[in-house]
Structure formats: C-alpha cells, structure tokens
Write a protein that holds these residues in place. Structure first.
Motif, PDB file in Angstrom:
ATOM      1  N   ARG A 202      70.742   0.847  37.665  1.00 53.96           N
ATOM      2  CA  ARG A 202      70.264  -0.515  37.888  1.00 53.96           C
ATOM      3  C   ARG A 202      68.818  -0.685  37.435  1.00 53.96           C
ATOM      4  O   ARG A 202      68.461  -1.688  36.802  1.00 53.96           O
ATOM      5  CB  ARG A 202      70.400  -0.879  39.362  1.00 53.96           C
ATOM      6  CG  ARG A 202      69.960  -2.306  39.696  1.00 53.96           C
ATOM      7  CD  ARG A 202      70.075  -2.546  41.195  1.00 53.96           C
ATOM      8  NE  ARG A 202      69.744  -3.915  41.541  1.00 53.96           N
ATOM      9  CZ  ARG A 202      68.513  -4.376  41.687  1.00 53.96           C
ATOM     10  NH1 ARG A 202      67.489  -3.562  41.493  1.00 53.96           N
ATOM     11  NH2 ARG A 202      68.291  -5.644  42.021  1.00 53.96           N
ATOM     12  N   ASP A 203      67.958   0.262  37.749  1.00 61.33           N
ATOM     13  CA  ASP A 203      66.549   0.147  37.371  1.00 61.33           C
ATOM     14  C   ASP A 203      66.383   0.066  35.862  1.00 61.33           C
ATOM     15  O   ASP A 203      65.604  -0.743  35.343  1.00 61.33           O
ATOM     16  CB  ASP A 203      65.749   1.326  37.928  1.00 61.33           C
ATOM     17  CG  ASP A 203      65.652   1.283  39.440  1.00 61.33           C
ATOM     18  OD1 ASP A 203      65.787   0.168  40.002  1.00 61.33           O
ATOM     19  OD2 ASP A 203      65.452   2.343  40.060  1.00 61.33           O
ATOM     20  N   TYR A 204      67.096   0.941  35.156  1.00 57.31           N
ATOM     21  CA  TYR A 204      67.009   0.898  33.694  1.00 57.31           C
ATOM     22  C   TYR A 204      67.552  -0.423  33.164  1.00 57.31           C
ATOM     23  O   TYR A 204      66.961  -1.034  32.256  1.00 57.31           O
ATOM     24  CB  TYR A 204      67.808   2.057  33.087  1.00 57.31           C
ATOM     25  CG  TYR A 204      67.917   1.976  31.587  1.00 57.31           C
ATOM     26  CD1 TYR A 204      69.045   1.405  30.985  1.00 57.31           C
ATOM     27  CD2 TYR A 204      66.890   2.425  30.761  1.00 57.31           C
ATOM     28  CE1 TYR A 204      69.154   1.301  29.617  1.00 57.31           C
ATOM     29  CE2 TYR A 204      66.994   2.313  29.376  1.00 57.31           C
ATOM     30  CZ  TYR A 204      68.128   1.761  28.812  1.00 57.31           C
ATOM     31  OH  TYR A 204      68.227   1.650  27.457  1.00 57.31           O
ATOM     32  N   ASN A 207      64.792  -3.281  34.319  1.00 54.82           N
ATOM     33  CA  ASN A 207      63.403  -3.141  33.863  1.00 54.82           C
ATOM     34  C   ASN A 207      63.268  -2.774  32.393  1.00 54.82           C
ATOM     35  O   ASN A 207      62.262  -3.106  31.760  1.00 54.82           O
ATOM     36  CB  ASN A 207      62.687  -2.088  34.711  1.00 54.82           C
ATOM     37  CG  ASN A 207      62.662  -2.464  36.181  1.00 54.82           C
ATOM     38  OD1 ASN A 207      62.533  -3.634  36.524  1.00 54.82           O
ATOM     39  ND2 ASN A 207      62.820  -1.468  37.051  1.00 54.82           N
TER      40      ASN A 207
END
Length: 571
Positions: A202-204, A207
């Motif tokens: 999710r972070d990749y 962001n």
C-alpha cells in the motif's frame, strides 16, 4: 392631391422598413451575443469532457499497471498446470518465471497459493503455499496472514457462483487495496486449478506510484485546469493528489467529477475539480474581444441604416419630380391606349360554364396527385441513399421479432386482398446488427410486391431461419414469377418486368431498388429465386452478431459479461 397621398404613403412605408431594419439589427445582435456565450460554454464543456476522458483513461492505465505482470498467464496452459501440480506439487517452470517477475515488482510483496476451489485457511488437510524467491518454488506455509485468507475467501466464493458461466482461464479478484487473487481455471473440466494471492504494498502504491503518476498525467493545476485527489471513501481519507498546493475541501472546491477504478481498488475513488484552464481563459478573452468588435459593428450598421434612409429620402424627392413629368406626358396618350386595351381584353377573355367537366377533371387530378406524391417519395428515398444522407441506426435485434411485427401489421391488409398469409420462424435465432425501421420497410415492400404480382394462387409465406451462420428472412409467393433474364435487372431503378400483369399494375420500378439499397446499408445481402408461373422467393441474409451461438447462449454470455464488468477485472 392623389400625388400627395402617394407621397405620404411611401414615406410611411420607408419609416416602417427602417423600423424593421433596426429590429432586425437588434435581433441579429442578440443572436450573435447568445452564440458567443454558447460557444464559450461549449469550449468550457469540451475542455471538461477532455479532462473527464483523461481521468477515465488514467484509471485504465492503473488497471494495466496491475495486470501487466500477468498478461503472459493467459497464454499458459492451465490443464498442464493441474497435471503437474497433482503429480509433483509443483508449477511448470514458465509459471514460476511469471511469478518471479511479479515478485520483483515493487507493487507486490508476497505470493501465496491454494489448490482447488477451497479456502485452505479453514482446512487442516489443505495447506497454504508461499512462493519463495530463494528456492523459486511454492513451499507450505503455516503462518498465513489474515489478509491472505480474506483474499482467498473472496475469490473462492465468487468462483463458486461464476464457474459454470465463466469463459476464460483466469479471473482476477481484488480485495479492496490489500490483495489481488488470480483464479486459475481448467475450462475443459469446468474446475478450479487453484488461486494465487498477491499482497499489495500500500505504501509503495500510494506514495511512489499514484503520487508520481497523478502529477505526470495531470500536471500543475494552474496549467492543466484540474485538481485530482485520490480518496479512500471507506476511511474518508485523502491519500494523494495531482497538486499538493490544493487541499481537499468541499466547502472551497466543488467536486465536478468522480471516477471509480474498473474492477479494482473498490474502496478508492478519484475526485476532481475543474479550475480555469488556459483554454478556458483564452475562451473568455476571445469572448471579450468579440463583444467589443460586435459593438463597433452594430454602431456602424446603425449609422449605415440612417445614412441610407436619408439618401433614399433625397432620391425619393427626385423621383417625385420625375413622376410629375411622366404624369403629364402619359395623360396625352391615355385615350388611344385605353381603346387598344379594351380590344385585347375582348379577344383574350374566355368563359367556362360546364361544371361536370371541371369536377371530373378535378377528381382525376386529385388521384394522379396522390400517385405522383408516392412516386416522389420513392424518388426522394433513392436520392437520399445515393447522396449518402440516409442515416442507419444499427442495434442488436432478433429478426424473427421484427418479422412477426410486420406480419401482424400487414395481416389484415394482405388477407383483405384474398391471400392466405403465413409466417414461420425458427427457434433460438442469433442476434443481428440492423436498423429495425429499415427491415420493416424492406419486408413491407416485398410483401406489397407479392400482393401486386400474384394473379394465380394467392399465397404469401414469411419465413425466418438460420442459414450458414447467418439469419435469413424470405418472402415467398406463388404468383406469376420473374423471367430469368429479368432477375438481374429488377433491382435497378425504374426497371419493370414486361408482361400483361405489369402493364395493368401501377408502379414506378423503385420498390426493389430501395429494398436492395437498405439491405446493403445494413450489411446484408439479397437474392431472388423465381420461375415464371411458379412464384418468387426473395431472401435477405444478415450476419449473426455472434456466430455459432443461439439466443440463450448469447443471453448467458451477456449476463456473464455484465457480472464481470461490475465485480472483477479479467487479466
């Protein structure tokens, strides 16, 4: 005295026309102002539509980003995969290569697998396997995250419902933004080989991927005229945007457009607000310039009107003096001219007193006018087709339904002429892409011809059937038939078959020409099978929308497609 009256009358007429001219200028000015504002609004709407299309296209780019590591799976044999797994609990090397490439993508973290269509998270005898990047194979895993089990549960439940109707070897199911599960299907046995679950980083995704792609796709808001936010509507959270200078605030920015992702990221949505783009700003500046130019043009036009009116008044005074001179001269010639006029009227005047003859001529003219109107309508139909002005609105139809409608509407008329009128339709006919109004016109023309040229046995059959992957509609009669030499010419404009019945029957040779043009415009073909004295059969054929499938199969396929569009994405 009469001259003065004429003078004042013409003067009033001039003032009236001046008033009409002023009103016309005001009306045209108003119309031009309205057109300018309408053009400006059209430019704004066009700019918004382009941005909407861009936003929708972006969601499909995102979908392709998720599916790109697995495009080669479609080419792999799932039957071979099932045989290999059942025998050795291993995947073919080609599958491992695809999985290894997918795991190298920063979008995914871990890959899990369960065989068959059961949720191994809840079965002690059926383990869950995890792909090891070190060994390059699947290994049993005991510590399975709950998000993996959730993804498997969702995919298993959906495949239990859709398995019998599914037509592809792979199906992708998204568990919101957490995981993506690829179901592998053995279409030959209508069974599930297994499910591959990929955990999404999710972070990749937020962001690195979305933040970068949104900025590259839409750019700064002051240049693109649009701000796009990625929002998690379940958590009511703004994840990222195309321009960080604009904070998401419904009180400040009105959301003009919302766009969901196609069959993925169910909890996420793109929301956009439109600002004044350079295109819109240029349109506003153009509107201002055009209004200024229009103002000067209207002022000049009013001045021209007044100038022409004054000049016309002066010319009128000159014409008045000339008229006085001519009045004096013509007074001297009036008497001999009056005598010549009276003589001419006595010679040229005629009197008609026979009313019955006038009435008979009137009835005949009325009947011929009706006939002429019909001929003109047919000529106009042919002219529109030749000029390419006839609009074809194609849509999927069952030809048997159109034929039955024509049969019902024509039955009373045909039977009133002493005919036996029948219809025969086959079952499970496929759909065809046609214009329903054109098909009705075609069938009505063919039925009308059958009625006209059947002096022998009065019988008409309307038949609809499948024919070599096409759908055929035929109109059969037992009338006089058509000679072989004329069958190639009957579709030409104004051509009529020579014969006693043709001489006695009114017509213009346009009906079959119209029929052929309409058939070809709808992508069909027409043929005739006829023998003199044995009747004629006109057959029109149209290609089936999906060849080799009956209507029930097409209906199932349509339902399955609708379900796929709303629930999942096919990789």
């Amino acid at each position: 005295m009469q001259f003065l009256k004429s003078f004042h009358k013409q003067n009033r007429v001039r003032w009236i026309f001046l008033g009409i001219g002023i009103i016309a200028v005001l009306a045209l000015t108003t119309l031009n102002i309205y057109s300018l504002y309408a053009l400006r609004q059209s430019t704004i709407d066009s700019a918004k539509d382009n941005k909407k299309n861009q936003l929708e296209e972006f969601t499909y780019q995102v979908r392709d980003r998720f599916s790109s590591p697995f495009t080669s799976l479609v080419k792999l044999n799932t039957e071979h995969l099932q045989e290999t797994w059942d025998a050795n609990k291993e995947f073919p090397r080609r599958y491992y290569k695809v999985l290894s490439e997918a795991l190298s993508d920063s979008l995914f973290t871990d890959i899990y697998f369960i065989p068959k269509n059961i949720n191994a998270c809840h079965e002690d005898t059926a383990p869950v396997y995890k792909y090891s990047s070190e060994s390059g194979v699947f290994e049993p895993e005991n510590d399975v995250p709950q998000v993996v089990c959730d993804g498997f549960s969702l995919a298993v439940s959906r495949m239990q419902v859709a398995l019998n109707e599914y037509k592809w070897s792979h199906r992708v199911t998204f568990d919101a933004h957490r995981s993506m599960t690829v179901s592998l299907l053995n279409l030959k046995e209508k069974s599930v080989v297994g499910h591959i679950n990929l955990q999404i980083d999710r972070d990749y995704m937020v962001n690195s991927f979305f933040e970068k792609e949104l900025k590259e796709e839409f750019g700064p808001a002051d240049k693109s005229g649009i701000v796009v936010w990625l929002r998690d509507w379940m958590q009511d959270e703004i994840l990222t945007s195309s321009d960080n200078r604009y904070s998401y605030n419904r009180d400040v920015y009105e959301i003009d457009f919302r766009q969901r992702f196609p069959n993925l990221l169910n909890n996420w949505i793109l929301q956009a607000t439109f600002l004044e783009s350079p295109t819109v700003a240029a349109s506003n500046a153009s509107l201002t310039r055009n209004l200024i130019v229009l103002g000067f043009a209207v002022f000049a036009l009013f001045g021209a009107l007044v100038f022409m009116f004054i000049n016309a008044q002066r010319e009128r005074e000159l014409a008045q003096r000339q008229a006085g001179f001519l009045a004096n001269i013509t007074h001297e010639l009036k008497t001999p001219l009056a005598v010549m006029q009276a003589a001419g009227e006595n010679i040229s005047d005629g009197r008609v007193t026979e009313g019955n003859r006038l009435r008979a001529y009137g009835d005949h003219i009325y009947e011929e006018a009706i006939r002429l109107r019909k001929m003109i309508e047919k000529l106009l139909d042919v002219a529109r087709v030749d000029a390419g002005q006839n609009v074809v609105e194609l849509a999927p139809y069952h030809l048997d339904e159109i034929a039955e409608k024509v049969y019902s509407s024509s039955k009373d008329f045909v039977e009133s002429k002493g005919f036996r009128f029948e219809i025969n339709t086959a079952d499970k006919l496929p759909l065809v892409m046609v214009d329903a109004d054109h098909i009705e016109t075609i069938l009505n023309n063919l039925i009308e011809n059958a009625v006209k040229y059947s002096s022998r046995e009065k019988y008409i059959l309307l038949n609809v059937k499948k024919e070599n992957g096409n759908v055929a509609v035929s109109v059969k009669d037992k009338g006089d038939g058509i000679p072989k030499k004329s069958q190639k010419l009957i579709f030409d404009k104004f051509y009529r078959v020579e014969g006693d019945l043709t001489v006695k029957t009114k017509g213009h040779g346009l009906g079959l020409a119209i029929v052929k043009n309409l058939v070809e415009m709808n992508g069909g073909k027409i043929r005739v099978d006829s023998n003199p004295g044995q009747g004629s059969t006109f057959t029109i054929t149209f290609p089936a929308l999906i060849k080799g499938m009956d209507s029930n199969s097409q209906s199932k396929r349509t339902k399955a497609a609708d379900k796929i569009n709303t629930e999942e994405y096919v990789g």
